[in-house]
Design an enzyme around this catalytic site. Structure first.
Site, PDB file in Angstrom:
ATOM      1  N   HIS A 267       0.851  -1.195   0.000  1.00 49.58           N
ATOM      2  CA  HIS A 267       0.000   0.000   0.000  1.00 49.58           C
ATOM      3  C   HIS A 267       0.886   1.245   0.000  1.00 49.58           C
ATOM      4  O   HIS A 267       1.378   1.670  -1.036  1.00 49.58           O
ATOM      5  CB  HIS A 267      -0.925  -0.049   1.226  1.00 49.58           C
ATOM      6  CG  HIS A 267      -2.029   0.950   1.205  1.00 49.58           C
ATOM      7  ND1 HIS A 267      -2.314   1.771   0.139  1.00 49.58           N
ATOM      8  CD2 HIS A 267      -2.957   1.285   2.161  1.00 49.58           C
ATOM      9  CE1 HIS A 267      -3.346   2.532   0.423  1.00 49.58           C
ATOM     10  NE2 HIS A 267      -3.756   2.275   1.645  1.00 49.58           N
ATOM     11  N   HIS A 308      -2.117  -1.420 -11.087  1.00 51.45           N
ATOM     12  CA  HIS A 308      -2.894  -0.929  -9.954  1.00 51.45           C
ATOM     13  C   HIS A 308      -4.120  -1.801  -9.802  1.00 51.45           C
ATOM     14  O   HIS A 308      -4.643  -2.338 -10.774  1.00 51.45           O
ATOM     15  CB  HIS A 308      -3.303   0.532 -10.170  1.00 51.45           C
ATOM     16  CG  HIS A 308      -3.843   1.183  -8.931  1.00 51.45           C
ATOM     17  ND1 HIS A 308      -5.170   1.106  -8.567  1.00 51.45           N
ATOM     18  CD2 HIS A 308      -3.225   1.935  -7.980  1.00 51.45           C
ATOM     19  CE1 HIS A 308      -5.345   1.779  -7.442  1.00 51.45           C
ATOM     20  NE2 HIS A 308      -4.193   2.289  -7.061  1.00 51.45           N
ATOM     21  N   ASP A 366       3.222   5.578  -7.583  1.00 50.85           N
ATOM     22  CA  ASP A 366       4.423   5.270  -6.803  1.00 50.85           C
ATOM     23  C   ASP A 366       5.692   5.258  -7.645  1.00 50.85           C
ATOM     24  O   ASP A 366       6.796   5.336  -7.091  1.00 50.85           O
ATOM     25  CB  ASP A 366       4.275   3.901  -6.128  1.00 50.85           C
ATOM     26  CG  ASP A 366       3.081   3.851  -5.201  1.00 50.85           C
ATOM     27  OD1 ASP A 366       2.988   4.728  -4.321  1.00 50.85           O
ATOM     28  OD2 ASP A 366       2.237   2.956  -5.357  1.00 50.85           O
TER      29      ASP A 366
END
Length: 431
Positions: A267, A308, A366
């Site tokens: 996460h 994702h 990210d």
């Protein structure tokens, strides 16, 4: 809300039930399966809640196929280009963009609440110097319930508002204190004349013996990252906040539970994993060999920062961060950053590879955020803490929405039991 009706017939018993499909303002219909247990004695099985809507919300919408992210109906691209984190926090909490007067008052309230109690600051002395910052932040946030007994009535709208302002204001102070404790440096107090992100940078990098010059590009980049991380629908940490809050727990306990969930490498810790992956690859020449390992089913190598759970297209946040990466590295004199160049090359090669394209594995938020944090001088151990600062705005909005909902119920999932059937206890002498 408008509904459609479906009829479900149990072929074993011949019994039928009428199920309503609730229609959202945007997105797929949601089937109300509550009658299944009452009428047929059935539960649904959905590991990871891949197809389950656990709540009704008006805060954030994601269209994973089209790569769309909306905060209260506003595209995140527009907010990133024109707004600020404080304005976005107001939007998430109150549902509408503020007037100039409302924004000024909200900003003043956040500024006035940014200090933390001196006893709370001494709480950090109980942690070893190398304790992970997330362990410190989650514990300190949970302990705040012991300092604010006067405003913990979750059924009081004014108390909920005070909490919202207080936690958003104090998160940078709490996070910077964890960083200073790790370094063994004196804690820096917030400065009321500074903006939210300028204050955060100052508390991170200033020392009492000399002034810290805040680079405007750094503050702007940080503000952008906070906007992009502010909320993301019913993700693991937000769902955790809602589940903890559904018990009637005080809001600081609920937010602390969200911080703990965010700590997981799947996460909030993914951007740190991206940098570790890039360092493992080393050079652009090694990319094909690395990608071959990723495609090998017998190998456990993962392509971090791609793909994702929801997005099956480009993550809209990744496009924005990619552009910002160039600007930050160039302005801060790090334009020749080897990890950034390697990331660009990896993205280029992966997006030409049918293996990844066919699986809709595109760069996510990210992939580049860790590179920006590194360029700002923020260490990897603090990456997830920075995420927590941003996501606090979304957590607060979701907690408030849930608590004020008259239909709120305590979260209580059921299970598919595959354990032993009933059996009798055997005395220890005869076993």
């Amino acid at each position: 809300m408008p509904t459609k009706k479906y009829t479900l017939t149990n072929v074993a018993t011949g019994k039928s039930s009428e199920l309503e499909a609730l229609s959202p303002t945007i997105g797929p219909d949601v089937l109300n399966i509550a009658p299944l247990a009452k009428d047929h004695g059935l539960f649904t099985f959905d590991p990871g809640f891949m197809s389950t809507a656990a709540c009704e919300s008006k805060i954030t919408f994601i269209d994973g196929e089209k790569g769309v992210l909306l905060y209260r109906g506003y595209p995140v691209e527009q907010l990133a280009a024109k707004s600020s984190f404080i304005e976005v926090a107001y939007l998430l909490i109150y549902g509408e963009l503020p007037s100039p007067a409302q924004l000024a008052e909200f900003g003043r309230s956040i500024t006035r609440h940014s200090m933390i109690n001196e006893s709370l600051r001494r709480f950090y002395n109980g942690f070893h110097h190398d304790a992970h910052p997330m362990s410190q932040v989650s514990a300190v946030v949970a302990s705040m319930a012991g300092f604010y007994h006067d405003s913990l009535d979750i059924n009081n709208p004014r108390h909920r508002e005070i909490f919202a302002h207080r936690i958003i204001a104090k998160m940078p102070t709490i996070a910077s204190a964890a960083y200073k404790h790790m370094l063994g440096q004196p804690f820096m107090f917030p400065q009321n004349e500074l903006g939210y992100c300028e204050n955060l940078l100052n508390m991170f990098f200033a020392v009492p013996c000399e002034k810290y010059a805040i680079e405007p590009v750094a503050a702007k980049a940080l503000d952008l990252l906070l906007i992009l991380h502010a909320d993301h629908e019913q993700n693991a940490s937000t769902s955790t906040v809602r589940l903890a809050g559904s018990t009637g727990a005080n809001p600081y306990a609920a937010i602390s539970s969200g911080i703990a969930a965010l700590w997981g490498p799947a996460h909030g810790g993914a951007n740190e994993a991206v940098l570790l992956m890039l360092e493992e690859i080393g050079t652009a020449d090694a990319i094909p060999k690395f990608l071959a390992k990723v495609k090998d089913k017998q190998d456990h190598t993962r392509l971090m920062g791609f793909g994702h759970r929801v997005y099956k297209n480009f993550d809209p946040r990744a496009k924005i961060i990619r552009e910002t990466c160039h600007k930050v590295l160039e302005k801060l004199g790090r334009a020749d950053n080897p990890l950034f160049e390697l990331a660009l090359r990896l993205e280029e090669i992966a997006l030409r590879d049918e293996y990844f394209v066919s699986r809709k594995l595109y760069p996510n938020v990210d992939f580049y955020s860790g590179i920006i944090y590194s360029a700002l001088g923020i260490p990897r151990s603090m990456f997830t803490v920075m995420f927590a600062i941003a996501r606090t705005a979304g957590w607060v909005a979701h907690w408030q929405e849930m608590i004020s909902d008259p239909a709120m119920k305590i979260g209580r999932p059921r299970q598919l039991y595959t354990g032993k059937t009933p059996r009798d206890y055997v005395d220890i002498e005869t076993r």
